[in-house]
Design an enzyme around this catalytic site. Structure first.
Site, PDB file in Angstrom:
ATOM      1  N   PHE A 203      48.389   8.277   4.890  1.00  0.00           N
ATOM      2  CA  PHE A 203      49.149   7.153   5.447  1.00  0.00           C
ATOM      3  C   PHE A 203      50.631   7.174   5.036  1.00  0.00           C
ATOM      4  CE2 PHE A 203      49.995   2.497   4.227  1.00  0.00           C
ATOM      5  CZ  PHE A 203      50.644   2.194   5.423  1.00  0.00           C
TER       6      PHE A 203
ATOM      7  N   THR B   7      51.279   3.542  -8.475  1.00  0.00           N
ATOM      8  CA  THR B   7      50.892   2.254  -7.866  1.00  0.00           C
ATOM      9  C   THR B   7      51.064   1.080  -8.827  1.00  0.00           C
ATOM     10  OG1 THR B   7      48.958   1.021  -7.075  1.00  0.00           O
ATOM     11  CG2 THR B   7      48.509   2.842  -8.538  1.00  0.00           C
ATOM     12  N   ASP B   8      51.194  -0.106  -8.253  1.00  0.00           N
ATOM     13  CA  ASP B   8      51.269  -1.320  -9.083  1.00  0.00           C
ATOM     14  C   ASP B   8      49.955  -1.579  -9.826  1.00  0.00           C
ATOM     15  OD1 ASP B   8      49.741  -2.130  -6.870  1.00  0.00           O
ATOM     16  OD2 ASP B   8      50.998  -3.857  -6.364  1.00  0.00           O
ATOM     17  N   GLU B   9      48.876  -0.926  -9.369  1.00  0.00           N
ATOM     18  CA  GLU B   9      47.567  -1.195  -9.987  1.00  0.00           C
ATOM     19  C   GLU B   9      47.485  -0.707 -11.428  1.00  0.00           C
ATOM     20  OE1 GLU B   9      44.061  -0.952  -7.742  1.00  0.00           O
ATOM     21  OE2 GLU B   9      45.064  -1.317  -5.848  1.00  0.00           O
TER      22      GLU B   9
ATOM     23  N   TYR C 126      39.788   3.710  -9.764  1.00  0.00           N
ATOM     24  CA  TYR C 126      40.974   4.215  -9.042  1.00  0.00           C
ATOM     25  C   TYR C 126      42.237   4.000  -9.880  1.00  0.00           C
ATOM     26  CZ  TYR C 126      45.129   3.861  -6.081  1.00  0.00           C
ATOM     27  OH  TYR C 126      46.409   3.983  -5.585  1.00  0.00           O
TER      28      TYR C 126
ATOM     29  N   ALA D 241      42.586   3.456 -13.008  1.00  0.00           N
ATOM     30  CA  ALA D 241      42.563   4.236 -14.253  1.00  0.00           C
ATOM     31  C   ALA D 241      42.909   5.696 -13.971  1.00  0.00           C
ATOM     32  CB  ALA D 241      41.190   4.122 -14.914  1.00  0.00           C
ATOM     33  N   SER D 242      42.421   6.219 -12.832  1.00  0.00           N
ATOM     34  CA  SER D 242      42.738   7.620 -12.509  1.00  0.00           C
ATOM     35  C   SER D 242      44.226   7.766 -12.197  1.00  0.00           C
ATOM     36  CB  SER D 242      41.869   8.135 -11.357  1.00  0.00           C
ATOM     37  OG  SER D 242      42.231   7.545 -10.120  1.00  0.00           O
ATOM     38  N   LYS D 243      44.816   6.775 -11.532  1.00  0.00           N
ATOM     39  CA  LYS D 243      46.255   6.836 -11.249  1.00  0.00           C
ATOM     40  C   LYS D 243      47.058   6.746 -12.558  1.00  0.00           C
ATOM     41  CE  LYS D 243      48.190   7.005  -7.831  1.00  0.00           C
ATOM     42  NZ  LYS D 243      48.635   8.155  -7.003  1.00  0.00           N
TER      43      LYS D 243
HETATM   44  P1  NAD Z   1      45.705   8.049   1.832  1.00  0.00           P
HETATM   45  O1  NAD Z   1      44.337   7.957   1.279  1.00  0.00           O
HETATM   46  O2  NAD Z   1      45.997   7.545   3.195  1.00  0.00           O
HETATM   47  O3  NAD Z   1      46.200   9.572   1.797  1.00  0.00           O
HETATM   48  C1  NAD Z   1      45.912  10.441   0.756  1.00  0.00           C
HETATM   49  C2  NAD Z   1      46.127  11.861   1.262  1.00  0.00           C
HETATM   50  O4  NAD Z   1      45.899  12.765   0.158  1.00  0.00           O
HETATM   51  C3  NAD Z   1      45.157  12.277   2.367  1.00  0.00           C
HETATM   52  O5  NAD Z   1      45.872  12.909   3.409  1.00  0.00           O
HETATM   53  C4  NAD Z   1      44.211  13.239   1.683  1.00  0.00           C
HETATM   54  O6  NAD Z   1      43.677  14.220   2.565  1.00  0.00           O
HETATM   55  C5  NAD Z   1      45.108  13.843   0.641  1.00  0.00           C
HETATM   56  N1  NAD Z   1      44.370  14.414  -0.510  1.00  0.00           N
HETATM   57  C6  NAD Z   1      43.364  13.822  -1.198  1.00  0.00           C
HETATM   58  N2  NAD Z   1      42.938  14.644  -2.179  1.00  0.00           N
HETATM   59  C7  NAD Z   1      43.714  15.760  -2.116  1.00  0.00           C
HETATM   60  C8  NAD Z   1      43.791  16.959  -2.870  1.00  0.00           C
HETATM   61  N3  NAD Z   1      42.957  17.179  -3.899  1.00  0.00           N
HETATM   62  N4  NAD Z   1      44.710  17.874  -2.543  1.00  0.00           N
HETATM   63  C9  NAD Z   1      45.549  17.667  -1.494  1.00  0.00           C
HETATM   64  N5  NAD Z   1      45.517  16.578  -0.728  1.00  0.00           N
HETATM   65  C10 NAD Z   1      44.617  15.618  -1.035  1.00  0.00           C
HETATM   66  O7  NAD Z   1      46.619   7.339   0.762  1.00  0.00           O
HETATM   67  P2  NAD Z   1      47.987   6.521   0.925  1.00  0.00           P
HETATM   68  O8  NAD Z   1      47.662   5.094   1.122  1.00  0.00           O
HETATM   69  O9  NAD Z   1      48.875   7.224   1.882  1.00  0.00           O
HETATM   70  O10 NAD Z   1      48.559   6.675  -0.540  1.00  0.00           O
HETATM   71  C11 NAD Z   1      49.422   7.755  -0.877  1.00  0.00           C
HETATM   72  C12 NAD Z   1      49.805   7.640  -2.320  1.00  0.00           C
HETATM   73  O11 NAD Z   1      50.435   6.382  -2.547  1.00  0.00           O
HETATM   74  C13 NAD Z   1      48.604   7.687  -3.270  1.00  0.00           C
HETATM   75  O12 NAD Z   1      48.989   8.426  -4.399  1.00  0.00           O
HETATM   76  C14 NAD Z   1      48.355   6.232  -3.625  1.00  0.00           C
HETATM   77  O13 NAD Z   1      47.783   6.130  -4.901  1.00  0.00           O
HETATM   78  C15 NAD Z   1      49.767   5.683  -3.588  1.00  0.00           C
HETATM   79  N6  NAD Z   1      49.899   4.250  -3.265  1.00  0.00           N
HETATM   80  C16 NAD Z   1      49.291   3.719  -2.169  1.00  0.00           C
HETATM   81  C17 NAD Z   1      49.479   2.361  -1.873  1.00  0.00           C
HETATM   82  C18 NAD Z   1      48.840   1.717  -0.665  1.00  0.00           C
HETATM   83  O14 NAD Z   1      48.881   0.485  -0.563  1.00  0.00           O
HETATM   84  N7  NAD Z   1      48.263   2.455   0.265  1.00  0.00           N
HETATM   85  C19 NAD Z   1      50.301   1.572  -2.690  1.00  0.00           C
HETATM   86  C20 NAD Z   1      50.895   2.145  -3.813  1.00  0.00           C
HETATM   87  C21 NAD Z   1      50.694   3.496  -4.086  1.00  0.00           C
HETATM   88  O1  TDX Z   2      36.948  -5.583   3.128  1.00  0.00           O
HETATM   89  C1  TDX Z   2      37.812  -5.975   2.334  1.00  0.00           C
HETATM   90  N1  TDX Z   2      37.836  -7.296   1.984  1.00  0.00           N
HETATM   91  C2  TDX Z   2      38.727  -7.818   1.101  1.00  0.00           C
HETATM   92  O2  TDX Z   2      38.704  -9.019   0.821  1.00  0.00           O
HETATM   93  C3  TDX Z   2      38.810  -5.104   1.756  1.00  0.00           C
HETATM   94  C4  TDX Z   2      38.843  -3.647   2.110  1.00  0.00           C
HETATM   95  C5  TDX Z   2      39.716  -5.648   0.871  1.00  0.00           C
HETATM   96  N2  TDX Z   2      39.663  -6.946   0.536  1.00  0.00           N
HETATM   97  C6  TDX Z   2      40.632  -7.473  -0.462  1.00  0.00           C
HETATM   98  C7  TDX Z   2      40.644  -6.705  -1.768  1.00  0.00           C
HETATM   99  C8  TDX Z   2      42.078  -6.822  -2.215  1.00  0.00           C
HETATM  100  O3  TDX Z   2      42.261  -8.024  -2.948  1.00  0.00           O
HETATM  101  O4  TDX Z   2      41.935  -7.304   0.091  1.00  0.00           O
HETATM  102  C9  TDX Z   2      42.875  -6.905  -0.924  1.00  0.00           C
HETATM  103  C10 TDX Z   2      43.488  -5.581  -0.510  1.00  0.00           C
HETATM  104  O5  TDX Z   2      42.464  -4.610  -0.586  1.00  0.00           O
HETATM  105  P1  TDX Z   2      42.752  -3.053  -0.326  1.00  0.00           P
HETATM  106  O6  TDX Z   2      43.353  -2.893   1.021  1.00  0.00           O
HETATM  107  O7  TDX Z   2      41.502  -2.304  -0.640  1.00  0.00           O
HETATM  108  O8  TDX Z   2      43.913  -2.757  -1.369  1.00  0.00           O
HETATM  109  P2  TDX Z   2      43.989  -2.903  -2.967  1.00  0.00           P
HETATM  110  O9  TDX Z   2      42.657  -2.839  -3.587  1.00  0.00           O
HETATM  111  O10 TDX Z   2      44.849  -4.081  -3.269  1.00  0.00           O
HETATM  112  O11 TDX Z   2      44.761  -1.519  -3.306  1.00  0.00           O
HETATM  113  C11 TDX Z   2      45.876  -1.102  -2.466  1.00  0.00           C
HETATM  114  O12 TDX Z   2      47.109  -1.313  -3.096  1.00  0.00           O
HETATM  115  C12 TDX Z   2      47.454  -0.488  -4.178  1.00  0.00           C
HETATM  116  C13 TDX Z   2      45.729   0.367  -2.076  1.00  0.00           C
HETATM  117  O13 TDX Z   2      44.452   0.580  -1.490  1.00  0.00           O
HETATM  118  C14 TDX Z   2      45.934   1.278  -3.230  1.00  0.00           C
HETATM  119  O14 TDX Z   2      45.906   2.640  -2.813  1.00  0.00           O
HETATM  120  C15 TDX Z   2      47.276   0.984  -3.844  1.00  0.00           C
HETATM  121  O15 TDX Z   2      47.464   1.764  -4.998  1.00  0.00           O
END
Ligand code: NAD
Ligand code: TDX
Length: 379
Positions: free
Chosen positions: A12, A126-128, A150, A152-154
Site C-alpha cells: 500500500f 510505526t506509531d505502534e 506486530y 513488537a516485531s516492528k
Molecule cells: P502492506 O502490507 O500493504 O505492504 C507490505 C509489502 O511488503 C507487501 O507488498 C509485501 O508483499 C511486502 N513484503 C512482505 N514481506 C516481505 C519480505 N520478506 N520481503 C520483501 N517484501 C515483503 O503494508 P503497508 O500498509 O504498505 O505498510 C508499509 C510499511 O509501513 C510497513 O513497514 C508498516 O509497518 C508501515 N506502516 C504502516 C502503516 C499503515 O497504517 N498501513 C502506518 C505506519 C507504518
Molecule cells: O474489522 C476491524 N474492526 C475494527 O474495529 C478492523 C480490521 C479494525 N478495527 C479497529 C482496530 C483499530 O482500533 O480499527 C482500528 C484500526 O485497525 P487497523 O486498520 O487494523 O489498524 P491498526 O491496528 O490501528 O494498525 C494500523 O496502523 C499502524 C496499521 O495496520 C499498521 O500497519 C500500522 O503500523
C-alpha cells in the site's frame, strides 16, 4: 542519491512512494523489490510500469543471496524499507511471518546494505512501537512499549536499525507513521475493509465499543513525510509522521457510511481485538521543523478514499477471493456469529463499557447493564 531500492514497494504505502518518487525525481532510479506476499500486488505499480526510471525485482528481504544480487545489479546507494507483515490481527493469529520479515528481514537487509556501502538507509516504522498512549502525544524520545506481536516485531526491527547506526556508523533514518489510509490499501485494514463490505451491504464488525482512537494520515502525506526525512533527516534520528487528526473508530466508520449513503445499522459491535491499544497519538514537530506539512485532512482524505474504492472495483473484487475469504472466516466468523445484531440484553461476560458521556450509545437501545456511572455495556 541515485539508485534507490524500495523494499515492500508493491504494498500500500510502498507503491504510493514508488509512484510519487518516479514522477517527482526523474533523475533517480526507483528499484522496487517485493516478495509479493498476499498483501503485495503488482497492480499497485501499473501506473508506473512503463516509466524509464522504474524497475521491479521479486525477492525476500530475508534472503541474503537475492538481496546481494539486487544490490550489485542496480548499484544501489539508498534503501527505503517498507517491507513488512503489517496487519495486527494476523499477528495475533500467527506471528511467524512477522518475526521473519519485520525482525530477521530488516537485519539481513541492513547487513547487506552495510557490506555494499549504501549512503542512506531509511526504515519505515510505526506509531505502534509507543504502545497505548492514554493521554498526550508521543515524541521520538519516548520509550517503546509495543503490545501486539506486530508492534513488537516492528520495534525489534527498528532497534536493529538503531544498532547499525550506533555500532557500524550507518547513515540511517527511521520514520514512525500513524494510521494511513487511501487508495490501493489491502482490504483487511479498517477503512478499505469497511468501505468494500459496505458497498456490498455487509455487516461491519467494530471491535469492542468502537471508542479506540487512531490518528489518520492520508497516504500521500505519509509519502511526502518519508521523502522529507529521506532528504533532510539527520543520521541516526527517528521522525514521527502524524496526521494530527485523532478520531474514534466509530466516528471514522460513520463518516465513511455517510459518504457511501449506507445505513449505520451495518455496524455491529463484536468481541474486541486481544490486547487492543486504546489510543495512538503522536507529536510531529520534529518533522515539521524539516519543512513537512500534510496536504490532506481526514475529511478530504476520506472523500478521496471512498471515491477511489467506488471507482476501482476491478482492483479490490479480485483480492476478496481465495486466501482472503479464508482469513475473513478465521478472523470474523465467530465474532459476527456471537453478535448477530447490536447487543440486546444477554447473559455473559462484560467486554466493554460505554461511559456515561459516550456520544455514541444509541438512545432507546438496551445495553444490558447500567448504573450511575455507566450508560451501558457490551456483554
Ligand atoms: P502492506 O502490507 O500493504 O505492504 C507490505 C509489502 O511488503 C507487501 O507488498 C509485501 O508483499 C511486502 N513484503 C512482505 N514481506 C516481505 C519480505 N520478506 N520481503 C520483501 N517484501 C515483503 O503494508 P503497508 O500498509 O504498505 O505498510 C508499509 C510499511 O509501513 C510497513 O513497514 C508498516 O509497518 C508501515 N506502516 C504502516 C502503516 C499503515 O497504517 N498501513 C502506518 C505506519 C507504518
Ligand atoms: O474489522 C476491524 N474492526 C475494527 O474495529 C478492523 C480490521 C479494525 N478495527 C479497529 C482496530 C483499530 O482500533 O480499527 C482500528 C484500526 O485497525 P487497523 O486498520 O487494523 O489498524 P491498526 O491496528 O490501528 O494498525 C494500523 O496502523 C499502524 C496499521 O495496520 C499498521 O500497519 C500500522 O503500523
Amino acid at each position: 542519491m541515485k539508485n534507490i531500492l524500495v523494499t515492500g514497494g508493491a504494498g500500500f504505502i510502498g507503491s504510493a512512494f514508488a509512484r510519487y518518487m518516479t514522477a517527482r525525481y526523474p533523475n533517480y532510479n526507483i528499484i522496487v523489490l517485493d516478495k509479493l506476499t498476499y498483501a503485495g500486488n503488482v497492480d499497485n505499480l501499473l501506473p508506473i510500469s512503463d516509466e524509464p526510471n522504474y524497475r521491479f525485482e521479486r525477492g525476500d528481504i530475508a534472503d541474503r543471496t537475492a538481496i546481494t544480487r539486487v544490490f550489485q545489479a542496480h548499484d544501489i546507494d539508498t534503501v527505503v524499507n517498507f517491507a513488512a507483515e503489517s496487519h495486527v490481527d494476523r499477528s495475533i493469529l500467527d506471528a511467524d511471518a512477522f518475526i521473519h520479515t519485520d525482525v530477521v528481514g530488516v537485519y539481513i537487509l541492513l547487513d547487506e546494505a552495510k557490506k555494499h556501502g549504501v549512503d542512506r538507509f531509511l526504515h519505515v516504522s510505526t506509531d505502534e512501537v509507543y504502545g497505548d498512549v492514554h493521554e498526550g502525544y508521543s515524541v521520538e524520545t519516548d520509550p517503546f512499549a509495543p503490545n501486539s506481536p506486530y508492534a513488537a516485531s516492528k520495534a525489534g526491527g527498528e532497534l536493529m536499525v538503531r544498532s547499525y547506526h550506533v555500532t557500524h556508523g550507518m547513515n540511517t533514518v527511521v520514520t514512525r507513521g500513524s494510521n494511513t489510509f487511501g487508495p490501493y490499501q489491502y482490504p483487511e485494514k479498517l477503512l478499505p475493509f469497511f468501505i468494500t463490505e459496505a458497498i456490498d451491504d455487509k455487516n461491519l464488525p467494530l471491535y469492542g465499543d468502537g471508542l479506540q482512537v487512531r490518528d489518520w494520515l492520508y497516504v500521500e502525506d505519509h509519502v511526502t513525510g518519508i521523502d522529507t526525512a529521506l532528504h533532510k533527516g539527520v543520521a541516526g534520528e527517528a521522525y514521527n509522521i502524524a496526521g494530527e487528526d485523532n478520531r474514534y473508530n466509530i466516528e471514522v466508520a460513520k463518516a465513511m457510511l455517510a459518504l457511501l449513503g449506507k445505513p449505520e445499522s451495518l455496524l455491529k459491535h463484536v468481541p474486541d481485538r486481544e490486547g487492543h491499544d486504546r489510543r495512538y497519538a503522536m507529536n510531529c514537530d520534529k518533522l515539521r521543523a524539516l519543512g513537512w506539512q500534510r496536504a490532506h485532512s481526514f475529511d478530504t482524505g476520506i472523500q478521496l478514499t471512498v471515491d477511489w474504492y467506488r471507482q476501482n472495483e476491478w482492483w479490490w473484487r479480485k483480492i476478496k477471493t481465495g486466501e482472503y475469504l479464508e482469513y475473513y472466516k478465521r478472523q470474523y466468523a465467530a465474532r459476527l456469529a456471537a453478535r448477530g445484531a447490536f447487543p440486546q440484553l444477554r447473559v455473559g461476560v462484560i467486554t466493554a463499557f460505554f461511559p456515561s458521556d459516550c456520544p455514541y450509545a444509541l438512545a432507546g437501545q438496551n445495553y444490558g447493564y447500567g448504573c450511575s456511572t455507566m450508560r451501558g455495556a457490551i456483554i
